[in-house]
Design a protein around this motif. Structure first.
Motif, mmCIF file in Angstrom:
data_model
loop_
_atom_site.group_PDB
_atom_site.id
_atom_site.type_symbol
_atom_site.label_atom_id
_atom_site.label_comp_id
_atom_site.label_asym_id
_atom_site.label_seq_id
_atom_site.Cartn_x
_atom_site.Cartn_y
_atom_site.Cartn_z
ATOM 1 N N ARG A 3 85.432 74.488 -17.796
ATOM 2 C CA ARG A 3 84.603 73.661 -16.085
ATOM 3 C C ARG A 3 83.010 74.157 -17.397
ATOM 4 O O ARG A 3 82.644 73.001 -17.313
ATOM 5 N N ILE A 4 82.862 75.321 -17.921
ATOM 6 C CA ILE A 4 81.245 75.567 -18.501
ATOM 7 C C ILE A 4 81.757 74.427 -19.851
ATOM 8 O O ILE A 4 80.614 73.352 -20.574
ATOM 9 N N GLY A 5 83.293 74.263 -20.891
ATOM 10 C CA GLY A 5 83.190 73.448 -21.479
ATOM 11 C C GLY A 5 82.411 71.721 -21.346
ATOM 12 O O GLY A 5 81.903 71.096 -21.725
ATOM 13 N N GLN A 6 82.763 71.124 -19.691
ATOM 14 C CA GLN A 6 82.639 70.152 -18.936
ATOM 15 C C GLN A 6 81.097 69.925 -19.726
ATOM 16 O O GLN A 6 80.490 69.675 -19.599
ATOM 17 N N LYS A 7 80.695 71.206 -18.765
ATOM 18 C CA LYS A 7 78.626 71.165 -18.886
ATOM 19 C C LYS A 7 78.400 71.164 -19.681
ATOM 20 O O LYS A 7 76.961 70.553 -19.262
ATOM 21 N N LEU A 8 78.927 71.796 -20.646
ATOM 22 C CA LEU A 8 77.877 71.694 -21.958
ATOM 23 C C LEU A 8 78.452 70.777 -23.093
ATOM 24 O O LEU A 8 77.618 70.092 -23.856
ATOM 25 N N GLY A 9 79.546 70.428 -22.434
ATOM 26 C CA GLY A 9 80.370 68.902 -23.442
ATOM 27 C C GLY A 9 80.056 69.498 -24.775
ATOM 28 O O GLY A 9 79.351 68.749 -25.928
ATOM 29 N N ILE A 10 80.661 70.740 -25.126
ATOM 30 C CA ILE A 10 81.187 71.289 -25.992
ATOM 31 C C ILE A 10 81.668 69.836 -27.396
ATOM 32 O O ILE A 10 82.496 68.913 -27.187
ATOM 33 N N ASP A 11 81.252 70.312 -28.755
ATOM 34 C CA ASP A 11 82.056 69.450 -29.490
ATOM 35 C C ASP A 11 83.263 70.265 -30.667
ATOM 36 O O ASP A 11 84.343 69.432 -31.392
ATOM 37 N N PHE A 12 83.400 72.012 -30.542
ATOM 38 C CA PHE A 12 84.661 72.272 -30.453
ATOM 39 C C PHE A 12 84.815 73.270 -29.957
ATOM 40 O O PHE A 12 83.735 74.012 -28.986
ATOM 41 N N VAL A 13 85.805 74.265 -30.632
ATOM 42 C CA VAL A 13 86.186 75.496 -30.199
ATOM 43 C C VAL A 13 86.047 76.441 -31.988
ATOM 44 O O VAL A 13 86.991 75.882 -31.975
ATOM 45 N N VAL A 14 86.197 77.800 -31.127
ATOM 46 C CA VAL A 14 86.096 78.826 -32.234
ATOM 47 C C VAL A 14 86.975 79.587 -31.549
ATOM 48 O O VAL A 14 86.527 80.194 -30.343
ATOM 49 N N SER A 15 88.122 80.097 -32.509
ATOM 50 C CA SER A 15 88.319 80.928 -32.046
ATOM 51 C C SER A 15 88.797 82.540 -32.666
ATOM 52 O O SER A 15 89.075 82.196 -34.299
ATOM 53 N N THR A 16 88.646 83.776 -32.602
ATOM 54 C CA THR A 16 87.713 85.159 -33.245
ATOM 55 C C THR A 16 89.096 85.578 -33.706
ATOM 56 O O THR A 16 89.144 86.678 -34.461
ATOM 57 N N GLY A 17 90.754 84.620 -33.446
ATOM 58 C CA GLY A 17 91.809 85.777 -34.628
ATOM 59 C C GLY A 17 92.891 86.466 -33.146
ATOM 60 O O GLY A 17 92.003 86.205 -31.864
ATOM 61 N N ASP A 18 94.043 86.753 -33.797
ATOM 62 C CA ASP A 18 95.089 87.846 -32.790
ATOM 63 C C ASP A 18 94.973 86.847 -31.468
ATOM 64 O O ASP A 18 94.711 86.645 -30.523
ATOM 65 N N ASN A 19 95.550 85.478 -32.574
ATOM 66 C CA ASN A 19 96.001 84.263 -31.716
ATOM 67 C C ASN A 19 97.212 84.433 -30.934
ATOM 68 O O ASN A 19 96.783 84.286 -29.666
ATOM 69 N N PHE A 20 97.809 85.159 -31.749
ATOM 70 C CA PHE A 20 99.279 85.104 -30.609
ATOM 71 C C PHE A 20 100.027 86.440 -30.633
ATOM 72 O O PHE A 20 99.648 86.887 -31.534
ATOM 73 N N TYR A 21 99.604 87.044 -29.289
ATOM 74 C CA TYR A 21 99.642 88.254 -29.065
ATOM 75 C C TYR A 21 101.465 89.047 -28.696
ATOM 76 O O TYR A 21 101.245 88.186 -28.078
ATOM 77 N N GLU A 22 102.160 89.897 -29.096
ATOM 78 C CA GLU A 22 101.278 90.760 -29.941
ATOM 79 C C GLU A 22 101.376 90.955 -31.268
ATOM 80 O O GLU A 22 100.792 91.664 -32.093
ATOM 81 N N ASN A 23 102.418 90.029 -31.887
ATOM 82 C CA ASN A 23 102.966 90.162 -33.098
ATOM 83 C C ASN A 23 102.812 88.711 -34.039
ATOM 84 O O ASN A 23 103.725 88.211 -34.631
#
Length: 268
Positions: A3-23
């Motif tokens: 919902r926030i992404g739609q409201k802001l009209g985001i251009d892209f998303v950044v993931s700061t790591g530990d993408n797949f928990y735990e291993n």
């Protein structure tokens, strides 16, 4: 988040790591890729490019799988590289592979197995080359705003605290080239620390998984502008001379907002 992404009209998303928990992932066909990424972030606003870095938990799996272009064929949004630069016109984002900076993962892995292919057998050379490449890119950058993204914190009052290797080796580059924001994960919280010795803002966005640890190392009221020991995410909006950072809980409620304007001199 959708919902926030739609409201802001985001251009892209950044993931700061530990993408797949735990291993991390076991391989490119690991169902966790769909279960923890493709089938989770289904909102229309999130069907944009995702830029991801590796976290220490990702290194506990098949590191090369997350970097493989085969995953991009499964879901075209996915892009994970060790270290890279994204030029978003007025903003330039420098993604840094921070896990190799942490000596404890090599000396005392606490029973964990790490996939160091591409880093070992010469970790020091790997780090040196990476820092040299980052500095070279920063020297050439003409972006109005510079952001550095890594998994580990440089400054944090959360469970893990400051990362000594990054304070010694990466922070001087951020200071020398007037980086505006350093964004990380690792600590399972949302956090904003303002560096009293420079203009760098240290932003932790690690509230996507474990949270509510109740583990705060220290509170420096002059530097810590915001700390939330719970789940959530953050957004960043930029114009030529203006940046607005917002932290949200899982319901999209704004928990903290920070705004800064700065003047830029024309090169002409």
């Amino acid at each position: 988040m959708g919902r926030i992404g739609q409201k802001l009209g985001i251009d892209f998303v950044v993931s700061t790591g530990d993408n797949f928990y735990e291993n991390g992932l076991k391989g490119v066909t690991d169902p966790s890729f769909l279960q923890s990424f493709s089938n989770i972030y289904t909102a229309k606003s999130l069907q944009k490019q995702w830029f991801s870095v590796l976290g220490n938990h990702d290194y506990r799996g098949d590191t090369l799988a997350q970097l493989s272009p085969l995953l991009r064929k499964i879901d075209t949004r996915w892009l994970c590289l060790r270290s890279f630069v994204v030029n978003a016109e007025i903003v330039e984002i420098f993604f840094v592979d921070t896990t190799p900076f942490v000596e404890d993962y090599f000396r005392d892995p606490e029973g964990h197995t790490y996939d160091w292919r591409g880093v070992e057998p010469n970790r020091k050379r790997y780090i040196s080359n990476m820092l040299s490449d980052i500095e070279s890119e920063m020297k050439e950058s003409r972006a109005k705003w510079k952001i550095v993204v890594g998994h580990h914190s440089i400054r944090s009052v959360g469970h893990h605290g400051d990362t000594r290797g990054l304070v010694r080796k990466l922070l001087p580059l951020l200071q020398a080239y007037n980086v505006d924001l350093y964004i990380n994960g690792h600590d399972h919280c949302l956090e904003h620390i303002s560096d009293s010795k420079s203009t760098i803002q240290f932003l932790t966005s690690g509230g996507g998984s474990k949270a509510w640890r109740g583990d705060i190392k220290r509170i420096d009221k002059d530097d810590v502008k915001f700390f939330y020991d719970g789940q959530g995410f953050m957004s960043a909006q930029f114009t030529q001379g203006h940046v607005e950072i917002a932290f949200y809980d899982i319901y999209g409620k704004v928990l903290h907002k920070w705004v800064r304007s700065k003047q830029f001199h024309s090169d002409i």
